[in-house]
Design a protein around this motif. Structure first.
Motif, PDB file in Angstrom:
ATOM      1  N   VAL A  16       0.804  -1.257   0.074  1.00  9.12           N
ATOM      2  CA  VAL A  16       0.089   0.114  -0.013  1.00  9.12           C
ATOM      3  C   VAL A  16       0.965   1.168  -0.154  1.00  9.12           C
ATOM      4  O   VAL A  16       0.444   2.298  -0.784  1.00  9.12           O
ATOM      5  CB  VAL A  16      -0.840   0.138   1.323  1.00  9.12           C
ATOM      6  N   ALA A  20       1.123   4.022  -3.098  1.00 12.89           N
ATOM      7  CA  ALA A  20       0.139   5.398  -2.741  1.00 12.89           C
ATOM      8  C   ALA A  20      -0.107   6.247  -3.587  1.00 12.89           C
ATOM      9  O   ALA A  20       0.271   7.551  -3.058  1.00 12.89           O
ATOM     10  CB  ALA A  20       0.642   5.660  -1.285  1.00 12.89           C
ATOM     11  N   GLN A  26      -6.823   2.413  -0.985  1.00 12.35           N
ATOM     12  CA  GLN A  26      -6.065   2.065   0.246  1.00 12.35           C
ATOM     13  C   GLN A  26      -6.795   1.218   0.925  1.00 12.35           C
ATOM     14  O   GLN A  26      -7.630   1.671   1.732  1.00 12.35           O
ATOM     15  CB  GLN A  26      -5.077   2.959   0.812  1.00 12.35           C
ATOM     16  N   ASN A  27      -6.084  -0.032   1.455  1.00 13.95           N
ATOM     17  CA  ASN A  27      -6.835  -0.749   2.574  1.00 13.95           C
ATOM     18  C   ASN A  27      -6.089  -0.690   3.742  1.00 13.95           C
ATOM     19  O   ASN A  27      -4.966  -1.019   3.639  1.00 13.95           O
ATOM     20  CB  ASN A  27      -7.275  -2.242   2.053  1.00 13.95           C
ATOM     21  N   TRP A  28      -6.711  -0.035   5.049  1.00 17.21           N
ATOM     22  CA  TRP A  28      -6.017  -0.027   6.087  1.00 17.21           C
ATOM     23  C   TRP A  28      -6.536  -0.909   7.225  1.00 17.21           C
ATOM     24  O   TRP A  28      -7.754  -1.027   7.360  1.00 17.21           O
ATOM     25  CB  TRP A  28      -6.036   1.545   6.550  1.00 17.21           C
ATOM     26  N   LEU A  59     -10.249   5.190   0.766  1.00 15.92           N
ATOM     27  CA  LEU A  59      -9.557   4.750   2.033  1.00 15.92           C
ATOM     28  C   LEU A  59     -10.337   3.712   2.740  1.00 15.92           C
ATOM     29  O   LEU A  59     -11.455   4.456   3.285  1.00 15.92           O
ATOM     30  CB  LEU A  59      -9.115   5.930   2.689  1.00 15.92           C
ATOM     31  N   LEU A 245      -0.558   9.655   2.401  1.00 15.52           N
ATOM     32  CA  LEU A 245      -1.793   9.843   1.691  1.00 15.52           C
ATOM     33  C   LEU A 245      -1.933  11.010   0.809  1.00 15.52           C
ATOM     34  O   LEU A 245      -1.196  11.918   1.233  1.00 15.52           O
ATOM     35  CB  LEU A 245      -2.973   9.810   2.796  1.00 15.52           C
TER      36      LEU A 245
END
Ligand code: PCA
Length: 329
Positions: A16, A20, A26-28, A59, A245
């Motif tokens: 990620v 970016a 994006q997977n958090w 996100l 980010l």
């Protein structure tokens, strides 16, 4: 969790970070210590939903509650090392690292929501600075409802607590137990029912939220409404992960965090009466502390404030001064 799945998490975080660019989803993964029925977790779920909406799904936070991805003791380091980009912990769990993290767990220093807010405002800059030095950015903090006593008999004389095995969850609760003449034992929130049923502990101090969630009436009979302090949970993000980010996403994270903080404090306030009622419905006897108990707890609060100031030095004094000034305004 197994080593393999840990490596997979680390690998996906690295992927990620590398990919970016703007427009890339994006997977958090977000580990938290407490269960889905706890309002802190529900607030975090809402934060994740809001952030997904605000970023058109770019996100996407997956919440791993109840220590399912990392245990409470590991979450902070996992975020520091970027094994995960974001996580939640009990702020005062870090008090053994620096006393400033434990200022919200001193009995009767700040025991109402207005006081807790004034204390957070006074201590937040120091908390942020210390965590920034570790590569961590503070998103928000939300208090648990006031901490009250759970006992197996009616306690009017503080001497009745001498010798009890007393559940602790941070250094302050350990010290409180000692000053009461009880024997502290650290027990994670999720392990409370087992600790009582196996006889490891026989008394505790925690919020009505945690008491009701643990079905405290199954193992204790008396709730004494001391509401002695409001310890906070804190949500931290890895600063490098945050900086990676896009500007828009960074702004969305900060906006939704501010909303989560405001919402969380309201949820916490509403919980207090609601969960005391749940304890009563479960069959517990609810009472106010006797004069003798109130006096003893107030004395202990003063001792613990003095001890804290000694440990935290000038920096601690500056926080207390700022707190008192906030209260006067
Ligand atoms: N619940 C958590 C922390 C404080 C609270 O109210 C616990 O008992 O571990």
């Amino acid at each position: 969790m197994s080593i393999i799945s840990r490596q997979m998490v680390a690998a996906s975080v690295a992927a990620v970070a590398l990919g970016a660019g703007p427009g890339l989803a994006q997977n958090w993964d977000m580990p938290t210590p407490y269960g889905d029925a706890i309002f802190h977790t529900q607030n975090i779920m809402q934060f994740a939903d809001d952030l997904r909406d605000a970023t058109d799904g770019e996100l996407d936070i997956t919440v791993h509650s109840a220590n399912s991805l990392f245990g409470h003791a590991e979450i902070k380091d996992a975020v520091r090392q970027q094994l995960v980009p974001i996580g939640e912990i009990l702020l005062s769990r870090m008090a053994n690292e620096d006393p400033v993290f434990g200022v919200d767990s001193i009995p009767f220093l700040a025991s109402s929501y207005a006081e807790a807010e004034a204390l957070w405002e006074a201590s937040r800059p120091a908390v942020e600075e210390k965590l920034a030095a570790q590569g961590l950015t503070v998103l928000y903090a939300v208090p648990w409802p006031g901490q009250s006593l759970y006992l197996r008999e009616e306690v009017t004389d503080p001497a009745q607590m001498e010798g009890l095995s007393f559940r602790a969850y941070n250094v302050a609760t350990e010290r409180l137990a000692e000053l009461l003449g009880a024997n502290p034992t650290q027990v994670e929130e999720g392990d409370i029912p087992t600790a009582f049923s196996t006889g490891r502990v026989e008394a505790m101090i925690t919020s009505p939220s945690t008491g009701a969630n643990a079905k405290a009436w199954d193992f204790v009979s008396h709730y004494i409404d001391t509401q002695a302090w409001l310890p906070k949970n804190i949500v931290l993000v890895n600063t490098d992960a945050f900086n990676a980010l896009s500007d828009d996403k960074q702004a969305a994270v900060m906006d939704m965090a501010a909303e989560a903080e405001a919402r969380g404090w309201e949820m916490s306030k509403a919980e207090t009466e609601e969960k005391i009622a749940a304890l009563e419905e479960g069959g517990m006897q609810i009472s106010q502390p006797s004069n003798a108990l109130s006096e003893r707890l107030a004395e202990i609060g003063e001792t613990m404030t003095d001890e804290w100031l000694e440990e935290a030095g000038d920096e601690g004094q500056a926080i207390i001064d700022a707190y008192r000034e906030n209260l006067d305004n």
